[in-house]
Enzyme design. Structure first.
Site, PDB file in Angstrom:
ATOM      1  N   HIS A  75     -15.477   4.691  -7.525  1.00 54.09           N
ATOM      2  CA  HIS A  75     -14.466   5.642  -7.069  1.00 54.09           C
ATOM      3  C   HIS A  75     -13.066   5.245  -7.578  1.00 54.09           C
ATOM      4  CE1 HIS A  75     -12.732   8.529  -4.113  1.00 54.09           C
ATOM      5  NE2 HIS A  75     -11.716   7.677  -4.159  1.00 54.09           N
ATOM      6  N   GLU A  76     -12.678   4.013  -7.330  1.00 56.86           N
ATOM      7  CA  GLU A  76     -11.321   3.604  -7.735  1.00 56.86           C
ATOM      8  C   GLU A  76     -11.176   3.605  -9.252  1.00 56.86           C
ATOM      9  OE1 GLU A  76      -9.532   3.960  -5.346  1.00 56.86           O
ATOM     10  OE2 GLU A  76     -10.953   3.581  -3.737  1.00 56.86           O
ATOM     11  N   GLN A 136       0.547   4.483  -1.417  1.00 55.86           N
ATOM     12  CA  GLN A 136       0.103   5.854  -1.212  1.00 55.86           C
ATOM     13  C   GLN A 136       0.053   6.114   0.296  1.00 55.86           C
ATOM     14  OE1 GLN A 136      -3.845   6.992  -2.547  1.00 55.86           O
ATOM     15  NE2 GLN A 136      -3.159   9.041  -3.071  1.00 55.86           N
ATOM     16  N   GLN A 167       0.895  -1.172   0.000  1.00 52.27           N
ATOM     17  CA  GLN A 167       0.000   0.000   0.000  1.00 52.27           C
ATOM     18  C   GLN A 167       0.921   1.207   0.000  1.00 52.27           C
ATOM     19  OE1 GLN A 167      -3.160   1.035  -0.435  1.00 52.27           O
ATOM     20  NE2 GLN A 167      -2.253   3.049  -0.170  1.00 52.27           N
ATOM     21  N   HIS A 201     -10.549   7.062 -10.563  1.00 50.77           N
ATOM     22  CA  HIS A 201      -9.153   7.512 -10.440  1.00 50.77           C
ATOM     23  C   HIS A 201      -8.343   7.229 -11.710  1.00 50.77           C
ATOM     24  CE1 HIS A 201      -8.545   9.120  -6.435  1.00 50.77           C
ATOM     25  NE2 HIS A 201      -9.054   8.060  -5.830  1.00 50.77           N
ATOM     26  N   ASP A 213      -0.564  12.159   4.825  1.00 51.63           N
ATOM     27  CA  ASP A 213      -1.863  11.556   5.143  1.00 51.63           C
ATOM     28  C   ASP A 213      -2.858  12.591   5.660  1.00 51.63           C
ATOM     29  OD1 ASP A 213      -0.702   9.211   4.435  1.00 51.63           O
ATOM     30  OD2 ASP A 213      -0.707   8.300   6.439  1.00 51.63           O
ATOM     31  N   ASN A 269      -4.678   1.422  -7.679  1.00 51.81           N
ATOM     32  CA  ASN A 269      -3.489   0.992  -8.399  1.00 51.81           C
ATOM     33  C   ASN A 269      -3.839   0.758  -9.868  1.00 51.81           C
ATOM     34  OD1 ASN A 269      -1.809   1.105  -6.089  1.00 51.81           O
ATOM     35  ND2 ASN A 269      -2.805  -0.772  -5.363  1.00 51.81           N
ATOM     36  N   LYS A 318     -11.133   3.429   7.824  1.00 51.75           N
ATOM     37  CA  LYS A 318     -12.364   4.214   7.896  1.00 51.75           C
ATOM     38  C   LYS A 318     -13.235   3.777   9.083  1.00 51.75           C
ATOM     39  CE  LYS A 318     -16.546   5.233   5.342  1.00 51.75           C
ATOM     40  NZ  LYS A 318     -17.381   4.978   4.163  1.00 51.75           N
ATOM     41  N   GLY A 333     -10.692   1.437   1.807  1.00 51.84           N
ATOM     42  CA  GLY A 333     -11.833   0.913   1.074  1.00 51.84           C
ATOM     43  C   GLY A 333     -11.366   0.394  -0.265  1.00 51.84           C
ATOM     44  N   GLY A 334     -10.537   1.205  -0.889  1.00 56.18           N
ATOM     45  CA  GLY A 334      -9.957   0.816  -2.163  1.00 56.18           C
ATOM     46  C   GLY A 334      -8.717   1.638  -2.420  1.00 56.18           C
ATOM     47  N   MET A 335      -7.888   1.151  -3.314  1.00 57.66           N
ATOM     48  CA  MET A 335      -6.687   1.886  -3.721  1.00 57.66           C
ATOM     49  C   MET A 335      -6.554   1.733  -5.222  1.00 57.66           C
ATOM     50  SD  MET A 335      -4.077   3.723  -3.036  1.00 57.66           S
ATOM     51  CE  MET A 335      -3.147   4.332  -4.448  1.00 57.66           C
ATOM     52  N   ARG A 345      -9.966  -2.056   8.202  1.00 56.40           N
ATOM     53  CA  ARG A 345     -10.148  -0.871   7.350  1.00 56.40           C
ATOM     54  C   ARG A 345     -10.175   0.391   8.199  1.00 56.40           C
ATOM     55  NH1 ARG A 345     -15.350  -0.012   3.370  1.00 56.40           N
ATOM     56  NH2 ARG A 345     -14.832   2.108   2.708  1.00 56.40           N
TER      57      ARG A 345
HETATM   58  N1  BES Z   1      -6.493   6.865  -2.871  1.00 55.41           N
HETATM   59  C1  BES Z   1      -7.425   6.534  -1.854  1.00 55.41           C
HETATM   60  C2  BES Z   1      -6.845   5.756  -0.723  1.00 55.41           C
HETATM   61  C3  BES Z   1      -5.714   6.454   0.003  1.00 55.41           C
HETATM   62  C4  BES Z   1      -5.828   7.760   0.408  1.00 55.41           C
HETATM   63  C5  BES Z   1      -4.560   5.779   0.296  1.00 55.41           C
HETATM   64  C6  BES Z   1      -4.778   8.373   1.073  1.00 55.41           C
HETATM   65  C7  BES Z   1      -3.513   6.394   0.958  1.00 55.41           C
HETATM   66  C8  BES Z   1      -3.619   7.707   1.347  1.00 55.41           C
HETATM   67  C9  BES Z   1      -8.615   5.754  -2.422  1.00 55.41           C
HETATM   68  O1  BES Z   1      -8.948   6.104  -3.720  1.00 55.41           O
HETATM   69  C10 BES Z   1      -9.811   6.115  -1.600  1.00 55.41           C
HETATM   70  O2  BES Z   1     -10.174   7.249  -1.623  1.00 55.41           O
HETATM   71  N2  BES Z   1     -10.390   5.163  -0.905  1.00 55.41           N
HETATM   72  C11 BES Z   1     -11.570   5.393  -0.112  1.00 55.41           C
HETATM   73  C12 BES Z   1     -12.759   4.983  -0.904  1.00 55.41           C
HETATM   74  C13 BES Z   1     -13.911   5.843  -0.895  1.00 55.41           C
HETATM   75  C14 BES Z   1     -13.836   7.265  -0.648  1.00 55.41           C
HETATM   76  C15 BES Z   1     -15.037   5.432  -1.798  1.00 55.41           C
HETATM   77  C16 BES Z   1     -11.463   4.565   1.156  1.00 55.41           C
HETATM   78  O3  BES Z   1     -10.431   3.921   1.349  1.00 55.41           O
HETATM   79  O4  BES Z   1     -12.372   4.550   1.942  1.00 55.41           O
HETATM   80 ZN    ZN Z   2      -9.773   7.992  -3.858  1.00 58.64          ZN
END
Ligand code: BES
Ligand code: ZN
Length: 642
Positions: free
Chosen positions: A334-335, A181, A179, A338, A413, A311, A597, A307-309, A595
């Site tokens: 969402h992903e 980012q 991971q 990106h 972050d 890549n 969140k 939730g997702g990344m 997770r």
């Molecule tokens: N790019 C982010 C995840 C991220 C953010 C990783 C900051 C590291 C540092 C990813 O696209 C994201 O926003 N994920 C959200 C999903 C959502 C908003 C639908 C998540 O993880 O909850």
């Molecule tokens: Zn995002």
């Protein structure tokens, strides 16, 4: 980061720099001799806008253009071990060094050359900063175009998680994934770890024979034999470098889209995500062709901290969005989004994170509208607005409510709050409302086209907006209205709150129940979607009390909801209300899901509301499941409860 590998870096550290704060270390690559210019006594100047303060790389002088990895994935040692060949170009003829980021890497040797012949190169590995890792400076002989670095990652690498077989669905094989980012690529390989630098990459990866490796690249088409080759011909920033290794299976969803996951869950995942082709069609119709070839999803074990990344070519996803009814696939939209906002047009610095996350959240919402209808999209907007208001109210520094974040953030972050995501999203809804959907859609498409495969700053967006949209429609919005969105704090006056008829009905049912004496079984929740439930729980008044909580639980058994979002919303409320019957389920949830969140708010609320001992006990029991990123965040939260 951790002290274990410091010994080596101390030996190699040529500059006898006094240990200084991390900001002092983020400087130009070439050290100024001590005799010159005495250090100013004042605070270090804030980095210039558009310049990334979270990298040591001298990317404006020498820039990496390609990375070629040749590595072994060693599960017993929890290490990636091998070589990285970096090709670079000189932007400044006077540059003498290539400066890279490294974090917890054991650098065994460095050579320089042209790819055919190599000679040992001098290098220094600077002191280890807790957040930024170490500066790896390599002296460049004249004519060199590549460096070859032999290295090994640390078992504690912040960007890598090594799972035991027990921590997987199948329980038989270990699993590892990255991971990267925001700034963890440097714990996986020596790179210029800034979103401002893009490189192509390739990799040869050796694993135990019965495991499969996948990367954010063109996958290996060959057999599962423990040696895999990858190429990524499109230049991407280091944070999009990604790898996973495990007992991974594949199910196609269409000719160009599919799902990777452990065999135990791959069918359910492929069914849940069967609308992904529709999402891709919708996004391409709005914003231009999908430019990355295949689009696949990799579902990770439940410890995945996001939730997702996004890549590239292979989004990494949490299994907690597999609800059985597609109610949480907004994260897929969402992903996927990106692939335009973020991966194609990339925030130049993390202070511009809204250009990735806010634009993506807007695109996500548009795609959800196309695929699942206006009502669903408006409900998601309304939930987002509630979250945004709560987040802004809770910020301790009002500057953090600006879209263009200050350049002196403590850690990248910190840029990823609901401000970047949701204020960013509502800014674009505002622009859409003022300029009209047709004009705004073509504006956004041209933003992606004209900045494709480049990094962009908030000022780039502002200028593009003024030139391409505002100047052509001078009456739609004033400069002051636009500036308030970009530079102002809090929620702008011009935000138009979404109105959801479905949510109005939910509120009506809730009000009737609360003002009356009938049990919760009389609430007409028949056919409520996940979003309606989330609204119902989020709208419950403060201090509603134990009796009402039990009444709801008796009627709807929210404590045992199988939907992770509903369960989480209910648990937050349960902790605030000190509703004890939910505690065993909360403990189990925190022991099953990694997770962030869900973890961070729950642990924070638990430690705030006097359940610190419970939080500490639960963390002690569950921490081995969590990703290093989540372990760090939760232990920080528990050490400084407020
Ligand atoms: N790019 C982010 C995840 C991220 C953010 C990783 C900051 C590291 C540092 C990813 O696209 C994201 O926003 N994920 C959200 C999903 C959502 C908003 C639908 C998540 O993880 O909850
Ligand atoms: Zn995002």
């Amino acid at each position: 980061m951790r002290p274990s590998i410091l010994a080596l870096s101390l030996v190699l550290t040529a500059l006898a720099a006094p240990s200084c704060g991390k900001k002092d270390q983020r400087e130009a690559a070439v050290p100024v001799p001590a005799a010159e210019a005495p250090a100013p006594v004042a605070e270090p100047a804030s980095p210039a806008p558009g310049v990334d303060p979270f990298t040591y790389a001298n990317y404006r002088e020498v820039r990496v253009t390609d990375l070629a990895l040749d590595v072994d994935v060693l599960f017993n040692e929890k290490a990636i071990d091998g070589t990285a060949i970096l090709s670079f170009e000189r932007l400044d003829d006077g540059a003498t060094d290539l400066v890279l980021d490294a974090n917890d890497l054991d650098i065994k040797s460095v050579e320089a050359g042209d790819g055919a012949a190599w000679a040992p190169a001098k290098f220094t590995l600077g002191p280890d900063d807790e957040d930024l890792g170490s500066k790896l400076s390599i002296e460049l002989p004249e004519g060199a175009t590549k460096v070859r670095i032999a290295y090994r990652t640390s078992p504690g690498a912040e960007g890598l998680q090594w799972l035991t077989p027990e921590q997987t669905a199948g329980k038989r094989h270990p699993f590892m994934y990255s991971q990267n980012q925001a700034i963890n690529a440097r714990s996986m390989a020596p790179v210029q770890d800034t979103p401002a630098v893009r490189m192509t990459y390739s990799a040869t990866v050796r694993t135990p024979k019965d495991l499969l490796a996948v990367m954010s690249a063109e996958q290996d088409a060959g057999p599962r034999d423990g040696e895999y080759h990858f190429t990524m011909p499109q230049a991407v920033p280091a944070y999009l470098l990604a790898i996973a290794v495990g007992d991974i299976d594949f199910r196609p969803v269409s000719d160009t889209i599919g799902v990777y996951a452990e065999p135990e869950i791959v069918e359910a995942a492929a069914r849940e995500f069967e609308d992904t082709p529709k999402m891709e069609t919708a996004t391409s119709a709005l914003y231009g062709p999908y430019r990355w070839g295949r689009y696949d999803l990799l579902v990770l074990p439940p410890s995945f901290p996001f939730g997702g990344m996004e890549n590239p070519r292979l989004s990494f996803m949490t299994p907690t969005i597999i609800a059985g009814d597609k109610s949480l696939v907004g994260t897929v939209a969402h992903e996927l989004a990106h692939s335009w906002s973020g991966n194609l047009v990339t925030n130049a610095t993390w202070s511009d994170a809204w250009l990735n996350e806010g634009v993506t959240s807007y695109v996500e919402n548009r795609v959800m509208e196309d695929v699942f209808g206006k009502d669903r999209a408006v409900m998601e907007q309304a939930l987002a607005l509630r979250d945004l208001r709560a987040e802004i109210a809770a910020l301790d520094r009002p500057e953090l409510s600006r879209l263009q974040l200050p350049s002196d953030l403590d850690h990248p972050d910190d840029a990823f709050s609901d401000v970047a995501y949701l204020k960013g999203e509502f800014f674009l809804h505002f622009l859409e409302q003022r300029y009209g959907r047709a004009a705004f859609d073509s504006f956004l498409r041209s933003w992606f086209d004209s900045h494709a495969f480049k990094a962009a700053t908030t000022d780039d967006f502002r200028q593009f907006l003024m030139r391409e949209l505002a100047a052509k429609n001078p009456d739609a919005a004033t400069q002051a209205e636009i500036d308030e969105w970009i530079d102002g704090e809090g929620i702008p006056q011009t935000l138009v709150a979404p109105i959801s008829a479905a949510f109005d009905k939910v509120e009506g049912e809730q009000a009737e129940w609360i003002s009356g004496t009938q049990p919760a079984t009389t609430i007409d929740a028949n056919g409520w979607t996940t979003q309606e439930w989330l609204h119902f729980i989020g709208a419950l008044p403060d201090d509603i009390g134990i009796a009402r909580m039990s009444d709801l639980d008796r009627a709807f058994d929210l404590t045992h909801s199988a939907n992770a979002e509903i369960a989480f919303a209910w648990y937050m409320k349960a902790v605030k209300e000190k509703y004890e019957p939910a505690m065993p389920a909360i403990e189990a949830f925190l022991g099953r899901v990694g997770r962030g969140k869900f973890l961070y708010p729950l642990y924070e609320e638990l430690s705030k509301d006097g359940d610190l001992a419970f939080a500490e006990r639960t963390f002690e029991k569950s921490r081995a499941l969590y990703h290093p990123i989540a372990q760090r965040r939760v232990s920080e939260l528990l050490q400084a409860p407020n």
